[in-house]
Design an enzyme around this catalytic site. Structure first.
Site, PDB file in Angstrom:
ATOM      1  CB  ILE A  60      -0.844  -0.523  -4.028  1.00  0.00           C
ATOM      2  CG1 ILE A  60      -0.432  -0.699  -2.771  1.00  0.00           C
ATOM      3  CG2 ILE A  60      -1.073   0.944  -4.176  1.00  0.00           C
ATOM      4  CD1 ILE A  60       0.679   0.001  -2.295  1.00  0.00           C
ATOM      5  CB  SER A  61      -5.046  -3.582  -1.714  1.00  0.00           C
ATOM      6  OG  SER A  61      -5.100  -4.667  -2.703  1.00  0.00           O
TER       7      SER A  61
END
Length: 218
Positions: A60-61
């Site tokens: 997840i960025s």
């Protein structure tokens, strides 16, 4: 105020200092609970400005990247958006809080299924997700006013995605000569063709073709 709410406020203040100034983007980040999109062992880090693992070699960025890439799309409430790389679903959920309609493609079936469960739990009804080859896009729903690619692409953007970008549309995509030298690039299509704008360096997992093999049961 709960500790989670305080951490979220601190994160929003940090994002503003880092250049995320679009009020719609900040509001979407405030409304979407990032802790629902990270694996349980990492939930205490949900409001740190860091990328986190979500399994299958994906992440997840970090919120800064999500905020800046969403802002770079210049997104409005009348836009239909295509996202390539659903992952946990967090970026797609942010888009859904701003755009009229979101289509999102993920090549890892387990990630796509988990993301759809999160979308349903959050009652995000203006989005459609599917398992597929993101390089091919979603031709039957094209054209799209906005396209966001959340994986690194070597060389030029995929032809199919460019063909699915509407006139007047914007694509935001990590591009580079190799995966060690990616930049977020904004591409605008107008009546005269395409214009590119290099925005900032970034790190992303590679954009890969085809659907990933289903994991072998333990």
């Amino acid at each position: 105020m709960t500790s989670g709410a305080a951490r979220k406020i601190r994160l929003l203040m940090l994002l503003r200092r880092q250049g995320v100034t679009d009020v719609n983007v900040l509001r979407a980040i405030e409304l979407i609970p990032r802790e629902l999109f990270v694996p349980r062992p990492f939930r205490d880090q949900a409001y740190e400005d860091t990328a986190l693992p979500i399994g299958h070699g994906q992440t997840i960025s970090q919120p800064q990247v999500v905020g800046l890439m969403t802002q770079a799309l210049e997104l409005g409430d009348r836009h239909k958006v295509l996202e390539i790389g659903t992952g946990s679903g967090y970026q797609a959920a942010i888009l859904a809080k701003i755009a009229r309609r979101v289509y999102t493609i993920e090549r890892h079936r387990p990630l796509a299924q988990e993301a759809e469960q999160r979308f349903a739990a959050l009652r995000l009804h203006n989005m459609t997700a599917r398992v597929g080859d993101g390089i091919r896009g979603w031709p039957e729903a094209a054209p799209f006013e906005r396209i966001l690619v959340t994986a690194g692409c070597i060389g030029n953007p995929p032809h199919d995605l460019m063909d699915q970008l509407a006139v007047g549309g914007v694509m935001v995509i990590p591009l580079g000569p190799d995966h060690r030298a990616l930049n977020v690039v904004r591409i605008r299509r107008d009546q005269n063709g395409l214009k590119r704008e290099v925005l900032w360096p970034v790190r992303f997992v590679p954009l890969l073709p085809d659907v990933a093999p289903d994991p072998v049961p333990a």
